[in-house]
Design an enzyme around this catalytic site. Structure first.
Site, PDB file in Angstrom:
ATOM      1  N   ARG A 224       0.840  -1.189   0.000  1.00  6.83           N
ATOM      2  CA  ARG A 224       0.000   0.000   0.000  1.00  6.83           C
ATOM      3  C   ARG A 224       0.879   1.245   0.000  1.00  6.83           C
ATOM      4  O   ARG A 224       1.998   1.225   0.546  1.00  6.83           O
ATOM      5  CB  ARG A 224      -0.898   0.040   1.245  1.00  6.83           C
ATOM      6  N   HIS A 272      -1.844   0.833  -9.489  1.00  6.45           N
ATOM      7  CA  HIS A 272      -2.504  -0.174  -8.640  1.00  6.45           C
ATOM      8  C   HIS A 272      -3.162  -1.271  -9.493  1.00  6.45           C
ATOM      9  O   HIS A 272      -4.384  -1.450  -9.480  1.00  6.45           O
ATOM     10  CB  HIS A 272      -3.552   0.484  -7.727  1.00  6.45           C
TER      11      HIS A 272
HETATM   12  P1  NDP Z   1      -1.989 -11.737   4.545  1.00  4.34           P
HETATM   13  O1  NDP Z   1      -2.759 -11.217   5.714  1.00  4.34           O
HETATM   14  O2  NDP Z   1      -2.224 -13.139   4.110  1.00  4.34           O
HETATM   15  O3  NDP Z   1      -0.417 -11.593   4.824  1.00  4.34           O
HETATM   16  C1  NDP Z   1       0.122 -10.493   5.459  1.00  4.34           C
HETATM   17  C2  NDP Z   1       1.533 -10.829   5.916  1.00  4.34           C
HETATM   18  O4  NDP Z   1       2.114  -9.659   6.500  1.00  4.34           O
HETATM   19  C3  NDP Z   1       1.569 -11.923   6.992  1.00  4.34           C
HETATM   20  O5  NDP Z   1       2.660 -12.776   6.748  1.00  4.34           O
HETATM   21  C4  NDP Z   1       1.788 -11.133   8.281  1.00  4.34           C
HETATM   22  O6  NDP Z   1       2.468 -11.881   9.280  1.00  4.34           O
HETATM   23  C5  NDP Z   1       2.661 -10.014   7.769  1.00  4.34           C
HETATM   24  N1  NDP Z   1       2.617  -8.858   8.673  1.00  4.34           N
HETATM   25  C6  NDP Z   1       1.566  -8.098   9.025  1.00  4.34           C
HETATM   26  N2  NDP Z   1       1.935  -7.150   9.891  1.00  4.34           N
HETATM   27  C7  NDP Z   1       3.270  -7.316  10.091  1.00  4.34           C
HETATM   28  C8  NDP Z   1       4.234  -6.659  10.883  1.00  4.34           C
HETATM   29  N3  NDP Z   1       3.916  -5.624  11.668  1.00  4.34           N
HETATM   30  N4  NDP Z   1       5.503  -7.115  10.850  1.00  4.34           N
HETATM   31  C9  NDP Z   1       5.846  -8.175  10.102  1.00  4.34           C
HETATM   32  N5  NDP Z   1       4.963  -8.852   9.308  1.00  4.34           N
HETATM   33  C10 NDP Z   1       3.698  -8.423   9.316  1.00  4.34           C
HETATM   34  O7  NDP Z   1      -2.274 -10.735   3.349  1.00  4.34           O
HETATM   35  P2  NDP Z   1      -2.149 -11.002   1.776  1.00  4.34           P
HETATM   36  O8  NDP Z   1      -0.862 -11.665   1.521  1.00  4.34           O
HETATM   37  O9  NDP Z   1      -3.375 -11.643   1.268  1.00  4.34           O
HETATM   38  O10 NDP Z   1      -2.124  -9.499   1.209  1.00  4.34           O
HETATM   39  C11 NDP Z   1      -1.121  -8.588   1.593  1.00  4.34           C
HETATM   40  C12 NDP Z   1      -1.396  -7.193   1.074  1.00  4.34           C
HETATM   41  O11 NDP Z   1      -1.151  -7.119  -0.319  1.00  4.34           O
HETATM   42  C13 NDP Z   1      -2.833  -6.690   1.181  1.00  4.34           C
HETATM   43  O12 NDP Z   1      -3.148  -6.284   2.498  1.00  4.34           O
HETATM   44  C14 NDP Z   1      -2.825  -5.524   0.216  1.00  4.34           C
HETATM   45  O13 NDP Z   1      -2.405  -4.356   0.876  1.00  4.34           O
HETATM   46  C15 NDP Z   1      -1.779  -5.930  -0.815  1.00  4.34           C
HETATM   47  N6  NDP Z   1      -2.382  -6.216  -2.128  1.00  4.34           N
HETATM   48  C16 NDP Z   1      -2.058  -5.411  -3.184  1.00  4.34           C
HETATM   49  C17 NDP Z   1      -2.585  -5.636  -4.431  1.00  4.34           C
HETATM   50  C18 NDP Z   1      -2.193  -4.782  -5.588  1.00  4.34           C
HETATM   51  O14 NDP Z   1      -2.804  -4.896  -6.659  1.00  4.34           O
HETATM   52  N7  NDP Z   1      -1.189  -3.936  -5.458  1.00  4.34           N
HETATM   53  C19 NDP Z   1      -3.524  -6.738  -4.671  1.00  4.34           C
HETATM   54  C20 NDP Z   1      -3.793  -7.531  -3.519  1.00  4.34           C
HETATM   55  C21 NDP Z   1      -3.241  -7.260  -2.280  1.00  4.34           C
HETATM   56  P3  NDP Z   1       1.799 -13.167   9.963  1.00  4.34           P
HETATM   57  O15 NDP Z   1       1.681 -14.196   8.863  1.00  4.34           O
HETATM   58  O16 NDP Z   1       2.773 -13.595  10.979  1.00  4.34           O
HETATM   59  O17 NDP Z   1       0.479 -12.722  10.497  1.00  4.34           O
HETATM   60  C1  OXD Z   2      -6.431  -5.786  -2.884  1.00  6.18           C
HETATM   61  C2  OXD Z   2      -6.047  -4.789  -3.850  1.00  6.18           C
HETATM   62  O1  OXD Z   2      -6.208  -5.547  -1.692  1.00  6.18           O
HETATM   63  O2  OXD Z   2      -6.621  -4.776  -4.952  1.00  6.18           O
HETATM   64  O3  OXD Z   2      -6.976  -6.822  -3.269  1.00  6.18           O
HETATM   65  O4  OXD Z   2      -5.148  -4.003  -3.605  1.00  6.18           O
END
Ligand code: NDP
Ligand code: OXD
Length: 309
Positions: A224, A272
């Site tokens: 993000r 995005h």
């Molecule tokens: P998940 O919730 O599956 O994974 C998030 C990961 O981040 C987990 O491994 C979590 O750790 C880790 N995490 C969260 N907070 C911290 C922290 N403070 N320190 C260290 N690690 C942390 O989410 P997704 O993988 O499904 O998606 C991730 C992000 O990708 C979305 O929230 C979105 O912002 C972005 N996204 C962007 C898109 C785009 O088109 N640009 C499309 C889709 C998503 P733990 O496993 O230990 O909880």
């Molecule tokens: C998502 C995105 O979070 O589109 O799925 O960024």
């Protein structure tokens, strides 16, 4: 009972069609036309107007149209007893994998640089890097991060992942928590941010983090815009601590027309588009959650309010 789409910027008609193909009798409403909001217990949402959910007295579930839920937590008045669910989808992971691979390869082969040269008709071949020359660090080793690692391992990339809690994956060096951030960063040539945006991760891509990367490292932010300290990025590129960045996400979006990043030769911008939810692909999980809500069963992909993701 109807489902209402509460969305700014995501094509509601495609969602309605995808849901009705599987559930022809289900009434799918649009927020703007929803006259009897007390009948609605389940909404599907993206970038809602703050306060929209206050109008639904019987709301039980808010489903994000994407993987991220930061757009929901912007709203400090989210009804306390409403469950929040998000999208976890193989197509979403696949598209993210392909996108990040193309950014990595574009960086290794210097394609952004040639695009700049092309605009001034300048012929200047350069040495390039290959997969074996770099170590990738995936910040946010969750659904998308782990899927990306598995995909890139097949191409023989060297990979590490950083998350909140411990993880294990064969052939991947895993790190977790604040204490292991430094060792994770010190062996990362290309940093890929796939974190969710939370109070803890806001601004995490900053000088302190950049300075712990090997000199000349490259940043890919597909998490993000709120993760990035923009001034620190420009400064790190000027100091040649970073060699450049590919950014897919911004705050705000769309990025303003007069933003300096548009013209920065070492910052590559995409609007995005790393991975866009395909309504047809996610309609089954949404309808499954709707059924579970009605039957009082545990929901799929429920988000922790406490953690914010
Ligand atoms: P998940 O919730 O599956 O994974 C998030 C990961 O981040 C987990 O491994 C979590 O750790 C880790 N995490 C969260 N907070 C911290 C922290 N403070 N320190 C260290 N690690 C942390 O989410 P997704 O993988 O499904 O998606 C991730 C992000 O990708 C979305 O929230 C979105 O912002 C972005 N996204 C962007 C898109 C785009 O088109 N640009 C499309 C889709 C998503 P733990 O496993 O230990 O909880
Ligand atoms: C998502 C995105 O979070 O589109 O799925 O960024």
């Amino acid at each position: 009972m109807p489902i209402t789409l509460v969305s700014k910027g995501r094509l509601s008609s495609r969602w309605k069609t995808a849901l009705n193909e599987l559930a022809p009798d289900l009434e799918i409403r649009l927020f703007q036309e929803d006259r009897n909001k007390e009948e609605v217990e389940f909404v599907i949402s993206w970038n809602h107007e703050i306060g929209s959910f206050d109008l639904y007295p019987n709301l039980k579930v808010i489903c994000s149209m994407g993987a991220g839920v930061d757009h929901l937590f912007r709203d400090k008045n989210l009804p306390a007893d409403v469950a929040i669910v998000r999208i976890v989808d193989q197509e979403l992971s696949n598209d993210m994998n392909e996108f990040v691979l193309s950014l990595i390869m574009s960086h290794l082969r210097g394609l952004n640089n040639y695009r700049n040269n092309e605009s001034i008709h300048y012929w200047k071949p350069r040495r390039y890097k290959t997969i074996k020359d770099v170590r990738l660090g995936i910040m946010g080793f969750g659904t998308l991060g782990q899927s990306l690692a598995k995909y890139l391992l097949k191409l023989d990339f060297r990979i590490s992942g950083w998350s909140n809690s411990p993880k294990t994956m064969e052939q991947v060096a895993t790190f977790y928590g604040q204490e292991q951030l430094a060792p994770f960063l010190s062996q990362t040539d290309i940093l890929i941010c796939l974190l969710p945006l939370t109070e803890t991760t806001r601004g995490i891509l900053n000088k302190q983090v950049f300075d712990q990367l090997p000199k000349g490292a490259f940043l890919i932010n597909v998490g993000r815009g709120g993760h990035l300290n923009e001034a620190d990025l420009v400064d790190a590129i000027e100091r040649e601590q970073l060699s450049g960045a590919s950014l897919d996400v911004f705050e705000p979006e769309p990025m303003p027309e007069d933003h300096a990043f548009w013209d920065h030769p070492k910052i590559h911008i995409t609007p995005h588009v790393a991975s866009l939810t395909i309504p047809k692909s996610v309609a089954p999980q949404i309808l499954e959650n709707y059924r579970r809500m009605q039957e009082g069963l545990p929901l799929l992909n429920e988000v922790s309010r406490e953690k914010g993701y």
